[in-house]
Motif scaffolding. Structure first.
Motif, PDB file in Angstrom:
ATOM      1  N   ASP A 158       3.107  -6.581   3.762  1.00 36.57           N
ATOM      2  CA  ASP A 158       2.584  -5.221   3.654  1.00 36.57           C
ATOM      3  C   ASP A 158       3.486  -4.358   2.783  1.00 36.57           C
ATOM      4  OD1 ASP A 158       0.146  -4.433   4.911  1.00 36.57           O
ATOM      5  OD2 ASP A 158       1.226  -2.781   5.860  1.00 36.57           O
ATOM      6  N   ASP A 159       4.795  -4.466   3.025  1.00 31.68           N
ATOM      7  CA  ASP A 159       5.778  -3.693   2.255  1.00 31.68           C
ATOM      8  C   ASP A 159       5.739  -4.079   0.775  1.00 31.68           C
ATOM      9  OD1 ASP A 159       6.565  -2.550   4.599  1.00 31.68           O
ATOM     10  OD2 ASP A 159       8.596  -3.387   4.637  1.00 31.68           O
ATOM     11  N   ILE A 160       5.637  -5.382   0.509  1.00 31.90           N
ATOM     12  CA  ILE A 160       5.611  -5.844  -0.877  1.00 31.90           C
ATOM     13  C   ILE A 160       4.352  -5.337  -1.577  1.00 31.90           C
ATOM     14  CG2 ILE A 160       5.491  -7.880  -2.398  1.00 31.90           C
ATOM     15  CD1 ILE A 160       7.094  -9.412  -0.225  1.00 31.90           C
ATOM     16  N   LEU A 161       3.218  -5.437  -0.899  1.00 29.53           N
ATOM     17  CA  LEU A 161       1.952  -5.004  -1.491  1.00 29.53           C
ATOM     18  C   LEU A 161       1.993  -3.516  -1.824  1.00 29.53           C
ATOM     19  CD1 LEU A 161      -0.649  -6.920   0.734  1.00 29.53           C
ATOM     20  CD2 LEU A 161      -0.093  -7.361  -1.669  1.00 29.53           C
ATOM     21  N   ASP A 162       2.647  -2.742  -0.983  1.00 30.60           N
ATOM     22  CA  ASP A 162       2.686  -1.298  -1.192  1.00 30.60           C
ATOM     23  C   ASP A 162       3.338  -0.931  -2.525  1.00 30.60           C
ATOM     24  OD1 ASP A 162       2.223   1.428   0.156  1.00 30.60           O
ATOM     25  OD2 ASP A 162       4.311   1.561  -0.491  1.00 30.60           O
ATOM     26  N   VAL A 163       4.319  -1.718  -2.959  1.00 29.28           N
ATOM     27  CA  VAL A 163       4.987  -1.390  -4.229  1.00 29.28           C
ATOM     28  C   VAL A 163       4.444  -2.162  -5.422  1.00 29.28           C
ATOM     29  CG1 VAL A 163       7.171  -0.556  -3.286  1.00 29.28           C
ATOM     30  CG2 VAL A 163       6.877  -3.000  -3.674  1.00 29.28           C
ATOM     31  N   THR A 164       3.681  -3.235  -5.167  1.00 25.27           N
ATOM     32  CA  THR A 164       3.232  -4.050  -6.303  1.00 25.27           C
ATOM     33  C   THR A 164       1.749  -3.880  -6.635  1.00 25.27           C
ATOM     34  OG1 THR A 164       2.819  -5.919  -4.843  1.00 25.27           O
ATOM     35  CG2 THR A 164       4.962  -5.857  -5.930  1.00 25.27           C
ATOM     36  N   SER A 180      -2.031  -1.578  -6.822  1.00 25.16           N
ATOM     37  CA  SER A 180      -2.586  -0.241  -6.996  1.00 25.16           C
ATOM     38  C   SER A 180      -3.381   0.151  -5.759  1.00 25.16           C
ATOM     39  CB  SER A 180      -3.509  -0.216  -8.205  1.00 25.16           C
ATOM     40  OG  SER A 180      -4.663  -1.000  -7.927  1.00 25.16           O
ATOM     41  N   SER A 181      -3.645   1.439  -5.617  1.00 23.75           N
ATOM     42  CA  SER A 181      -4.440   1.929  -4.480  1.00 23.75           C
ATOM     43  C   SER A 181      -5.803   1.261  -4.456  1.00 23.75           C
ATOM     44  CB  SER A 181      -4.628   3.442  -4.563  1.00 23.75           C
ATOM     45  OG  SER A 181      -3.390   4.083  -4.522  1.00 23.75           O
ATOM     46  N   GLU A 182      -6.348   1.064  -5.669  1.00 26.94           N
ATOM     47  CA  GLU A 182      -7.674   0.458  -5.770  1.00 26.94           C
ATOM     48  C   GLU A 182      -7.670  -0.959  -5.202  1.00 26.94           C
ATOM     49  OE1 GLU A 182     -10.046  -0.355  -9.619  1.00 26.94           O
ATOM     50  OE2 GLU A 182      -9.917   1.814  -9.340  1.00 26.94           O
ATOM     51  N   GLU A 183      -6.630  -1.708  -5.585  1.00 25.57           N
ATOM     52  CA  GLU A 183      -6.543  -3.089  -5.091  1.00 25.57           C
ATOM     53  C   GLU A 183      -6.331  -3.149  -3.584  1.00 25.57           C
ATOM     54  OE1 GLU A 183      -4.455  -5.800  -8.477  1.00 25.57           O
ATOM     55  OE2 GLU A 183      -3.441  -3.919  -7.992  1.00 25.57           O
ATOM     56  N   LEU A 184      -5.601  -2.176  -3.044  1.00 34.03           N
ATOM     57  CA  LEU A 184      -5.279  -2.192  -1.612  1.00 34.03           C
ATOM     58  C   LEU A 184      -6.380  -1.621  -0.739  1.00 34.03           C
ATOM     59  CD1 LEU A 184      -1.524  -1.082  -1.485  1.00 34.03           C
ATOM     60  CD2 LEU A 184      -2.451  -3.379  -1.190  1.00 34.03           C
ATOM     61  N   GLY A 185      -7.173  -0.738  -1.325  1.00 34.91           N
ATOM     62  CA  GLY A 185      -8.177  -0.056  -0.515  1.00 34.91           C
ATOM     63  C   GLY A 185      -7.548   1.042   0.333  1.00 34.91           C
ATOM     64  N   LYS A 186      -6.277   1.325   0.076  1.00 34.90           N
ATOM     65  CA  LYS A 186      -5.606   2.466   0.711  1.00 34.90           C
ATOM     66  C   LYS A 186      -4.542   2.969  -0.255  1.00 34.90           C
ATOM     67  CE  LYS A 186      -2.318  -0.474   3.233  1.00 34.90           C
ATOM     68  NZ  LYS A 186      -1.857  -0.958   4.530  1.00 34.90           N
ATOM     69  N   THR A 187      -3.946   4.104   0.058  1.00 30.87           N
ATOM     70  CA  THR A 187      -2.987   4.707  -0.850  1.00 30.87           C
ATOM     71  C   THR A 187      -1.780   3.790  -1.065  1.00 30.87           C
ATOM     72  OG1 THR A 187      -3.611   6.747   0.250  1.00 30.87           O
ATOM     73  CG2 THR A 187      -1.843   6.888  -1.386  1.00 30.87           C
ATOM     74  N   ALA A 188      -1.568   3.401  -2.335  1.00 29.08           N
ATOM     75  CA  ALA A 188      -0.403   2.568  -2.644  1.00 29.08           C
ATOM     76  C   ALA A 188       0.809   3.461  -2.887  1.00 29.08           C
ATOM     77  CB  ALA A 188      -0.684   1.722  -3.886  1.00 29.08           C
ATOM     78  N   GLY A 189       1.987   2.867  -2.797  1.00 27.40           N
ATOM     79  CA  GLY A 189       3.217   3.608  -3.059  1.00 27.40           C
ATOM     80  C   GLY A 189       3.521   4.659  -2.010  1.00 27.40           C
ATOM     81  N   LYS A 190       2.803   4.597  -0.908  1.00 25.83           N
ATOM     82  CA  LYS A 190       2.964   5.589   0.161  1.00 25.83           C
ATOM     83  C   LYS A 190       4.376   5.534   0.752  1.00 25.83           C
ATOM     84  CE  LYS A 190       0.361   6.952   4.171  1.00 25.83           C
ATOM     85  NZ  LYS A 190      -0.475   6.440   5.236  1.00 25.83           N
ATOM     86  N   ASP A 191       4.901   4.309   0.864  1.00 25.64           N
ATOM     87  CA  ASP A 191       6.231   4.139   1.444  1.00 25.64           C
ATOM     88  C   ASP A 191       7.309   4.776   0.562  1.00 25.64           C
ATOM     89  OD1 ASP A 191       4.930   2.733   3.371  1.00 25.64           O
ATOM     90  OD2 ASP A 191       5.496   0.751   2.609  1.00 25.64           O
ATOM     91  N   LEU A 192       7.111   4.632  -0.778  1.00 25.41           N
ATOM     92  CA  LEU A 192       8.091   5.200  -1.695  1.00 25.41           C
ATOM     93  C   LEU A 192       8.069   6.715  -1.619  1.00 25.41           C
ATOM     94  CD1 LEU A 192       7.825   3.041  -4.949  1.00 25.41           C
ATOM     95  CD2 LEU A 192       9.793   3.269  -3.421  1.00 25.41           C
ATOM     96  N   VAL A 193       6.848   7.271  -1.624  1.00 27.86           N
ATOM     97  CA  VAL A 193       6.690   8.722  -1.571  1.00 27.86           C
ATOM     98  C   VAL A 193       7.318   9.283  -0.302  1.00 27.86           C
ATOM     99  CG1 VAL A 193       5.023  10.612  -1.436  1.00 27.86           C
ATOM    100  CG2 VAL A 193       4.617   8.694  -2.992  1.00 27.86           C
ATOM    101  N   SER A 194       7.053   8.614   0.822  1.00 22.50           N
ATOM    102  CA  SER A 194       7.583   9.122   2.082  1.00 22.50           C
ATOM    103  C   SER A 194       9.024   8.681   2.312  1.00 22.50           C
ATOM    104  CB  SER A 194       6.695   8.655   3.243  1.00 22.50           C
ATOM    105  OG  SER A 194       6.731   7.244   3.329  1.00 22.50           O
ATOM    106  N   ASP A 195       9.588   7.978   1.327  1.00 21.30           N
ATOM    107  CA  ASP A 195      10.957   7.497   1.403  1.00 21.30           C
ATOM    108  C   ASP A 195      11.184   6.636   2.649  1.00 21.30           C
ATOM    109  OD1 ASP A 195      13.466   7.214   0.297  1.00 21.30           O
ATOM    110  OD2 ASP A 195      14.322   8.812   1.521  1.00 21.30           O
ATOM    111  N   LYS A 196      10.163   5.858   2.988  1.00 18.21           N
ATOM    112  CA  LYS A 196      10.266   5.000   4.155  1.00 18.21           C
ATOM    113  C   LYS A 196      11.099   3.764   3.831  1.00 18.21           C
ATOM    114  CE  LYS A 196       7.151   2.824   7.120  1.00 18.21           C
ATOM    115  NZ  LYS A 196       5.817   2.284   7.245  1.00 18.21           N
ATOM    116  N   THR A 197      11.869   3.325   4.776  1.00 18.74           N
ATOM    117  CA  THR A 197      12.645   2.111   4.554  1.00 18.74           C
ATOM    118  C   THR A 197      11.721   0.898   4.615  1.00 18.74           C
ATOM    119  OG1 THR A 197      14.504   3.166   5.633  1.00 18.74           O
ATOM    120  CG2 THR A 197      14.652   0.799   5.282  1.00 18.74           C
ATOM    121  N   THR A 198      11.805   0.055   3.592  1.00 22.87           N
ATOM    122  CA  THR A 198      10.968  -1.144   3.540  1.00 22.87           C
ATOM    123  C   THR A 198      11.835  -2.334   3.129  1.00 22.87           C
ATOM    124  OG1 THR A 198      10.479  -0.825   1.197  1.00 22.87           O
ATOM    125  CG2 THR A 198       8.954   0.202   2.781  1.00 22.87           C
TER     126      THR A 198
END
Lengths: 303, 303
Positions: free
Chosen positions: A229-235, A237-255
Motif C-alpha cells: 500500500d505504501d509503495i503504491l501510494d508513491v509510485t 497515480s490517483s487514477e491508477e489507484l482509484g483513490k488519492t495518490a501521494g496522500k502519505d507524502l502530503v500528510s507527511d505520514k511515515t511509510t
C-alpha cells in the motif's frame, strides 16, 4: 510435482475471487435485513454493502477449505470479519478521527447519516458480528465456535486493531521509527487479516499446528498488504489507484518508502511474500492454491 | 412474603459482590502498551461509586437457580464492560453531549473524542473475550456460553440499547416508553437472563428472568427520574430535563411515574413467583426490587 505446480498455475484466481465475493455479499445482505429502527440498519447496510474486495472474508473461507472444512462452516465468521472491518472504517472516518468525507468513491457514513448514527451503526455492527458467529454458525462444535469468538475479540480489541489505531494517532507529528511503524501495521492491518485466516482455520476443523502455520502466514501477508500500500501510494497515480495518490507524502505520514526507500521496501515486500509462501509449503499444494494466489495478489497488486 | 424479604441483608450481599466485581474488573484491564487506551478504559469501567447492579443481578440469578457464582463472575464483568462502552459513546458530543458521568468528567472530556471512541470499540470485544477466557469450562457448557454471548450482543445491538439511544436522539417525541425499555430494560433483562443461562435454567425460568430483569431495569430508571425531579433545585433544571424528553417524569409528571413504578414493582415480583420452590435463594432478587423502588441504602464510597 510438475503436475502440482501446473494445477496452481492454472488456478483461476479472478473467477475464484468473484465467485467467493458474490457469496459473501449475498450472505452479508441476508445477515442484516432492513428493519426498525430503519435508519440504523440503513446506515449499517450502506457501509457494509458498499463493495470492496472482500479480501478478509475470502481469506477466512479459503483457510477453512484448506484445512478440510466446508465453505458454509466459515461463512458467518467471514461475514463477521467484514462487519468489523466496516465498522472500524466507519469510526475511523469520523471528524474526530481521520475526518474523511469519501470512502470507496462514496460519501462516508457520517456524511450521509450523521455522526451519531455512524457511531451507533458501527457499534451495532461490532456487537452483531459476535451475535452472528454465535447464532448462525452451523456444523461446527460449540467449543470451536467459542474459540473463534475469543480469537475475533482478541484481534480487534486493545491488543489488536484498536492498539494499532491508538499508536497511529499518538505518533502523529512525531518521528516514527521502523519498529513503531511495524507495530502500527501489525495491529492496525495485519491483526484482522490474521484473525480472518485463523477464524477460518478453526471453523474448518484445523489442527493446532495447522492453525499456527496459517497464523504466521496471515501475519506476513498482513504486513505485506501495508508495505505494498505504501509503495503504491508513491509510485502510482490517483487514477491508477482509484483513490488519492501521494496522500502519505502530503500528510507527511511515515511509510516504508520514506524510511527505507522504494528499492528496500520492495525487497522487504518480497521477503514477507516468501515467508508467507513458506508457511503454506507443507499443505496440499492444490488445496493451498487459493491462499497462494491471494498472497501473490496482495504482493503484486497494482491498486 | 414482604416480611421475609425485609429480613434479608441485601446491603451486605451486594457490597460483598460489588467488591469482588471491582477487584476482578481491575485485574481484567491492566495498563500496558499503549497505555492511553487502557487508562481510558479503566477510567470508565472502574469509575468510583458505580453500583454494579447488572453484575449483582447476574450473579444473584445464577445462584437462585443453583449455579456457582464462580461461573457467573466473568459474564458479570463483561456486562460492566459493554455497558461502559455504550455509556462512553452515548456521552460523546455528537450524541448526548454529556460533560459528566457518575459524578466525574465523561471519558471524552478527559481523554479526547478519538480515544473515547476507541475505548468503547475495545471494551465491547473485551467483554466477549473475558467470558470466553475466564468462565470455568467445568461449570458451564460451551453451548450455554454461546447463548450468553448472543444475549449480550443482542441487548446492546441495533434492536436493543443502540435502538433506544437512536430513538432518544431523533425518534418521535412521545417515545419515552420505548426509550426506557431499550436503554434500561434491556440491560436488566440481559443481566438476569445471563445469570439464568449460566446456571442452566429451563425455558420457563429464562422467560421469568426476562420479565423480571426488564421490569427492574425500567423501575430503577423511573425511580431515578422521580428522585431527580424532587431534588432539582430550580424550575430551570426541571425544564431542561423535560425539554430533553429523557425523563419519564418530564413527559408524564411525578404522579404517573410513581404509579408506573408501582406497576413495575408488582410485575417484577410476580415474575419471581415461579421460583418459590427455591426457598430463600429468591431473596436477593426479591429484595432487589424493593431496593430499586426505595433506595434504602448507599455504598460508603458513593457521592
Amino acid at each position: 510435482k510438475v503436475k502440482e505446480t501446473h494445477s496452481v498455475a492454472s488456478f483461476d484466481f479472478k473467477t475464484y475471487m468473484v465467485e467467493k465475493a458474490n457469496k459473501v455479499n449475498h450472505a452479508l445482505d441476508e445477515a442484516i435485513p432492513l428493519k426498525e429502527p430503519l435508519k440504523i440498519h440503513e446506515s449499517m447496510r450502506y457501509s457494509l454493502l458498499a463493495g470492496g474486495k472482500r479480501i478478509r472474508p475470502v481469506l477466512c473461507i479459503a483457510a477453512c477449505e484448506l484445512v478440510g472444512g466446508d465453505e458454509s462452516a466459515a461463512m458467518p465468521a467471514a461475514c463477521a470479519v467484514e462487519m468489523i472491518h466496516t465498522m472500524s472504517l466507519m469510526h475511523d472516518d469520523l471528524p474526530c478521527m481521520d475526518n474523511d468525507d469519501f470512502r470507496r468513491g462514496k460519501p462516508t457514513n457520517h456524511m450521509v447519516y450523521g455522526e451519531e448514527i455512524a457511531v451507533l451503526g458501527g457499534d451495532a455492527l461490532l456487537s452483531f458480528a459476535f451475535e452472528h458467529v454465535a447464532t448462525a454458525t452451523k456444523g461446527v462444535s460449540s467449543e470451536r465456535i467459542l474459540r473463534t469468538i475469543g480469537e475475533l475479540a482478541k484481534c480487534i480489541g486493545s491488543e489488536g486493531l484498536v492498539a494499532g489505531q491508538v499508536v497511529d494517532i499518538c505518533s502523529e507529528g512525531t518521528d516514527v521509527g521502523l519498529d513503531q511503524l511495524e507495530y502500527i501495521h501489525l495491529h492496525k492491518t495485519a491483526a484482522l487479516l490474521e484473525g480472518s485466516v485463523v477464524l477460518g482455520a478453526i471453523m474448518g476443523g484445523g489442527s493446532d499446528l495447522e492453525i499456527e502455520k496459517l497464523r504466521k502466514f496471515a501475519r506476513s501477508i498482513g504486513l505485506l498488504f501495508q508495505v505494498v500500500d505504501d509503495i503504491l501510494d508513491v509510485t502510482k497515480s490517483s487514477e491508477e489507484l482509484g483513490k488519492t495518490a501521494g496522500k502519505d507524502l502530503v500528510s507527511d505520514k511515515t511509510t516504508y518508502p520514506k524510511l527505507l526507500g522504494i528499492e528496500k521496501s520492495r525487497e522487504f515486500a518480497e521477503k514477507l511474500n516468501k515467508e508467507a509462501q513458506e508457511q503454506l509449503s507443507e499443505f496440499d499444494h492444490r488445496k493451498a492454491a487459493p491462499l497462494i494466489a491471494l498472497s501473490k495478489y496482495i504482493a503484486y497488486r497494482q491498486n | 412474603t414482604s416480611s421475609v424479604s425485609t429480613s434479608f441483608d441485601l446491603k451486605t450481599y451486594w457490597s460483598t459482590l460489588r467488591e469482588e466485581i471491582n477487584t476482578k474488573l481491575d485485574e481484567a484491564i491492566q495498563v500496558k502498551y499503549p497505555a492511553q487506551i487502557y487508562e481510558s478504559m479503566r477510567y470508565s469501567v472502574l469509575a468510583k461509586g458505580a453500583k454494579r447492579a447488572p453484575p449483582v443481578m447476574c450473579v444473584a440469578a445464577c445462584e437462585l437457580l443453583g449455579g456457582n457464582r464462580l461461573a457467573a463472575f466473568p459474564t458479570a464483568c463483561a456486562l460492566e464492560m459493554v455497558h461502559a462502552a455504550s455509556l462512553i459513546h452515548d456521552d460523546l458530543p455528537c450524541m448526548d453531549d454529556d460533560p459528566s458521568r457518575r459524578g466525574q468528567p465523561s471519558n471524552h472530556t478527559v481523554f479526547g473524542m478519538d480515544m473515547a471512541i476507541l475505548a468503547g470499540d475495545a471494551l465491547f470485544p473485551l467483554g466477549f473475550r473475558h467470558i470466553v477466557t475466564h468462565t470455568p469450562t467445568d461449570l458451564v457448557p460451551a453451548t450455554q456460553l454461546l447463548r450468553v454471548i448472543n444475549e449480550i450482543a443482542r441487548a446492546v445491538g441495533s434492536t436493543g440499547m443502540a435502538a433506544g439511544q437512536f430513538v432518544d436522539l431523533e425518534g418521535p417525541t412521545n417515545a419515552i416508553e420505548f426509550i426506557q425499555e431499550k436503554k434500561y430494560g434491556e440491560m436488566g433483562e440481559c443481566s438476569a437472563v445471563c445469570g439464568g443461562l449460566l446456571a442452566g435454567a429451563n425455558d420457563d425460568e429464562i422467560q421469568r428472568l426476562r420479565r423480571y430483569g426488564r421490569a427492574v431495569g425500567i423501575l430503577y430508571q423511573v425511580v431515578d427520574d422521580v428522585l431527580k425531579a424532587k431534588s432539582s433545585k430550580t424550575d430551570d433544571e426541571k425544564q431542561l430535563e423535560q425539554k430533553k424528553g429523557k425523563s419519564y417524569v418530564g413527559v408524564y409528571g411525578v404522579e404517573k411515574a410513581v404509579k408506573v413504578a408501582e406497576d413495575l414493582k408488582a410485575e417484577a415480583k410476580k415474575a419471581l413467583e415461579g421460583f418459590e420452590k427455591y426457598g430463600e435463594k429468591v431473596l436477593p432478587l426479591y429484595s432487589f426490587v424493593d431496593y430499586a423502588n426505595d433506595r434504602g441504602f448507599s455504598f460508603a464510597d458513593q457521592a
